[in-house]
Design an enzyme around this catalytic site. Structure first.
Site, PDB file in Angstrom:
ATOM      1  N   GLU A  53       0.838  -1.204   0.000  1.00 12.94           N
ATOM      2  CA  GLU A  53       0.000   0.000   0.000  1.00 12.94           C
ATOM      3  C   GLU A  53       0.876   1.258   0.000  1.00 12.94           C
ATOM      4  O   GLU A  53       0.630   2.222  -0.722  1.00 12.94           O
ATOM      5  CB  GLU A  53      -0.890   0.050   1.257  1.00 12.94           C
ATOM      6  N   CYS A  86       0.251   0.289   7.895  1.00  8.52           N
ATOM      7  CA  CYS A  86      -0.269   0.785   6.613  1.00  8.52           C
ATOM      8  C   CYS A  86      -1.590   1.518   6.810  1.00  8.52           C
ATOM      9  O   CYS A  86      -1.915   2.434   6.045  1.00  8.52           O
ATOM     10  CB  CYS A  86      -0.457  -0.377   5.639  1.00  8.52           C
ATOM     11  N   ALA A 156      14.693 -36.335  -6.549  1.00 12.44           N
ATOM     12  CA  ALA A 156      14.954 -36.678  -7.955  1.00 12.44           C
ATOM     13  C   ALA A 156      15.277 -38.160  -7.988  1.00 12.44           C
ATOM     14  O   ALA A 156      16.230 -38.606  -7.347  1.00 12.44           O
ATOM     15  CB  ALA A 156      16.118 -35.855  -8.497  1.00 12.44           C
ATOM     16  N   THR A 198      23.347 -36.998   2.566  1.00 14.93           N
ATOM     17  CA  THR A 198      23.579 -36.081   1.442  1.00 14.93           C
ATOM     18  C   THR A 198      24.739 -35.135   1.775  1.00 14.93           C
ATOM     19  O   THR A 198      25.624 -34.890   0.948  1.00 14.93           O
ATOM     20  CB  THR A 198      22.294 -35.267   1.158  1.00 14.93           C
ATOM     21  N   LEU A 206      24.640 -26.160  -2.097  1.00 16.92           N
ATOM     22  CA  LEU A 206      23.287 -25.672  -1.797  1.00 16.92           C
ATOM     23  C   LEU A 206      23.096 -24.192  -2.106  1.00 16.92           C
ATOM     24  O   LEU A 206      22.339 -23.511  -1.432  1.00 16.92           O
ATOM     25  CB  LEU A 206      22.924 -25.960  -0.321  1.00 16.92           C
ATOM     26  N   GLY A 298      18.490 -36.616   1.765  1.00 18.81           N
ATOM     27  CA  GLY A 298      18.197 -37.780   0.974  1.00 18.81           C
ATOM     28  C   GLY A 298      16.968 -38.554   1.418  1.00 18.81           C
ATOM     29  O   GLY A 298      16.068 -38.021   2.061  1.00 18.81           O
TER      30      GLY A 298
HETATM   31  C1  AOF Z   1       0.486  -5.171   4.518  1.00 13.22           C
HETATM   32  N1  AOF Z   1       1.096  -4.943   3.313  1.00 13.22           N
HETATM   33  O1  AOF Z   1       2.689  -5.338   1.847  1.00 13.22           O
HETATM   34  C2  AOF Z   1       2.693  -6.585   3.819  1.00 13.22           C
HETATM   35  C3  AOF Z   1       2.030  -6.843   5.039  1.00 13.22           C
HETATM   36  O2  AOF Z   1       7.823  -6.273   9.707  1.00 13.22           O
HETATM   37  P1  AOF Z   1       6.902  -5.617   8.750  1.00 13.22           P
HETATM   38  O3  AOF Z   1       6.649  -4.186   9.083  1.00 13.22           O
HETATM   39  O4  AOF Z   1       7.306  -5.794   7.303  1.00 13.22           O
HETATM   40  O5  AOF Z   1       5.476  -6.338   8.935  1.00 13.22           O
HETATM   41  C4  AOF Z   1       5.313  -7.664   8.578  1.00 13.22           C
HETATM   42  C5  AOF Z   1       3.858  -8.041   8.755  1.00 13.22           C
HETATM   43  O6  AOF Z   1       3.060  -7.109   8.051  1.00 13.22           O
HETATM   44  C6  AOF Z   1       3.519  -9.400   8.160  1.00 13.22           C
HETATM   45  O7  AOF Z   1       3.665 -10.435   9.094  1.00 13.22           O
HETATM   46  C7  AOF Z   1       2.072  -9.188   7.773  1.00 13.22           C
HETATM   47  O8  AOF Z   1       1.238  -9.283   8.906  1.00 13.22           O
HETATM   48  C8  AOF Z   1       2.080  -7.776   7.295  1.00 13.22           C
HETATM   49  N2  AOF Z   1       2.487  -7.748   5.883  1.00 13.22           N
HETATM   50  N3  AOF Z   1       0.940  -6.137   5.328  1.00 13.22           N
HETATM   51  O9  AOF Z   1      -0.483  -4.494   4.843  1.00 13.22           O
HETATM   52  C9  AOF Z   1       2.170  -5.600   2.941  1.00 13.22           C
HETATM   53  N4  AOF Z   1       3.817  -7.231   3.481  1.00 13.22           N
HETATM   54 ZN    ZN Z   2       1.447  -2.941   6.114  1.00 12.48          ZN
END
Ligand code: AOF
Ligand code: ZN
Length: 366
Positions: A53, A86, A156, A198, A206, A298
């Site tokens: 957002e 947000c 695999a 493995t 890896l 593995g």
């Molecule tokens: C949203 N929009 O694009 C995302 C959300 O540590 P932060 O601040 O990045 O927060 C992570 C948390 O925010 C994540 O666990 C989830 O609850 C929310 N992610 N929320 O509105 C976003 N990536």
């Molecule tokens: Zn957010």
């Protein structure tokens, strides 16, 4: 009027741009429109970076989104995480209407984002294409509600189900196209895990050098006695991403100190006669914010994880070759006596990868 679902599809496409970069955060996409005219789009690109957002709002002037509609694949967050809520940014921008794909299962949010918007007089429509929004973030939904990683098991094998010859030669079972696909899976994962067989026999690196990747991958292995030779690749982490070894109580303390001194992280987990406690291994990976775990064998580790019901998804490459009865079985003993007890899988897709087949399936939960 253009239906909200069309904008949500656009927001979903935006969200997918974050694939491989957001872990342990979800992929999220956003669209801001006014009367059907798209003003801005945004997505969450990497953990710690702006949420979808905020990314979209940042493309407009301070007043540019006033009275507009925001369409977002996941409920806007209401908490202070690595970034501010947000919801605050949405209210500041004067957004009039928010269309939410699905509620955020994060216990810190879980409906609070929607409630705060409504309390402030913003009209909220929810859910919108919830199945598609949830499917995009299945690993996140599991991780944020259980603090355990989503486990993808990659195998695999030959057509007759062998992962190596009788003397342990496994180079290579599947071809170049499969190798590329495995590196893609690694690039999308937060960590990769292999069993001790493995680790000791194959000396894997890896890494995900065959494809572009945005973050360093945690490279983890089970090594009950810390038997990893110091000449092996994982004993010299270098710049390729951190290495974590899980060991049992009987590991040699001098060896542990030597490995730690080389930058290899070592974590002790409880062990039984059957081996290291896999639920403990997954819990520790969860504590280290591993949302998507790729397990690359593995057969012993595959059998233990499958037998314990710890696998969420299987990526099985099948090479058109036969190894015969002296080869190594792809999945260790599952204690299946009657066919009716066989572990039942749900087939998700079967596709060709070069000369090989890729079967994607999921264990059916009883
Ligand atoms: C949203 N929009 O694009 C995302 C959300 O540590 P932060 O601040 O990045 O927060 C992570 C948390 O925010 C994540 O666990 C989830 O609850 C929310 N992610 N929320 O509105 C976003 N990536
Ligand atoms: Zn957010």
């Amino acid at each position: 009027m253009i239906p909200a679902e069309r904008f949500m599809e656009l927001a979903l496409a935006e969200a997918r741009r974050g694939l491989g970069g957001t872990g342990p955060n979800p992929m999220v996409g956003a669209v801001i429109h006014r009367d059907g005219l798209v003003l801005a789009t945004g997505y969450h690109a990497r953990v710690g970076g702006p949420h979808a957002e905020v990314d979209a709002l940042a493309k407009l002037s301070a007043d540019g989104a006033r009275g507009a509609t925001l369409v977002v694949t996941l409920e806007p967050c209401s908490h202070h995480g690595r970034t501010p809520p947000c919801v605050d940014a949405i209210l500041r921008a004067g957004i009039a209407r928010v269309v939410v794909g699905m509620l955020d299962p994060n216990p810190l949010v879980a409906g609070r984002g929607v409630a705060l918007l409504q309390q402030a007089g913003v009209e909220v429509q929810q859910p919108c294409l919830p199945e598609a929004c949830a499917a995009l973030n299945e690993p996140y939904v599991k991780y944020i509600t259980t603090r355990r990683p989503w486990v993808t098991l990659k195998l695999a094998s030959s057509l007759d189900g062998k992962i190596a010859t009788g003397c342990g030669d496994a180079r290579w079972v599947s071809g170049d196209a499969a190798a590329l696909q495995v590196h893609r899976l690694r690039a999308q994962a937060d960590a990769v895990l292999v069993g001790s067989g493995t680790l000791l026999q194959d000396d894997p690196s890896l890494d995900c050098r065959l494809v572009p990747h945005r973050r360093q991958l945690l490279r983890a292995a089970l090594d009950t006695r810390l038997a990893l030779p110091l000449t092996h690749k994982l004993a010299s982490p270098g710049g390729l991403g951190p290495v974590l070894l899980f060991h049992g109580p009987q590991a040699d303390s001098d060896k542990r100190a030597a490995l730690l001194g080389r930058g290899v992280d070592c974590v002790e987990v409880p062990a039984t006669a059957a081996g290291l406690s896999l639920p403990e291994v997954l819990a520790e990976l969860g504590r280290r914010e591993v949302c998507r775990l790729l397990v690359e064998g593995g057969g012993g580790l595959a059998g233990s994880l499958l037998g314990a019901g710890l696998v969420d998804e299987l990526y099985w490459f099948v090479a058109p070759k036969l190894v015969g009865a002296d080869g190594v079985c792809s999945v260790g003993a599952l204690g299946v006596e009657r066919m009716a007890q066989a572990l039942q899988l749900e087939l998700r897709s079967v596709e060709r990868q070069g000369q090989d087949l890729l079967v994607i399936a999921r264990p059916l939960r009883p």
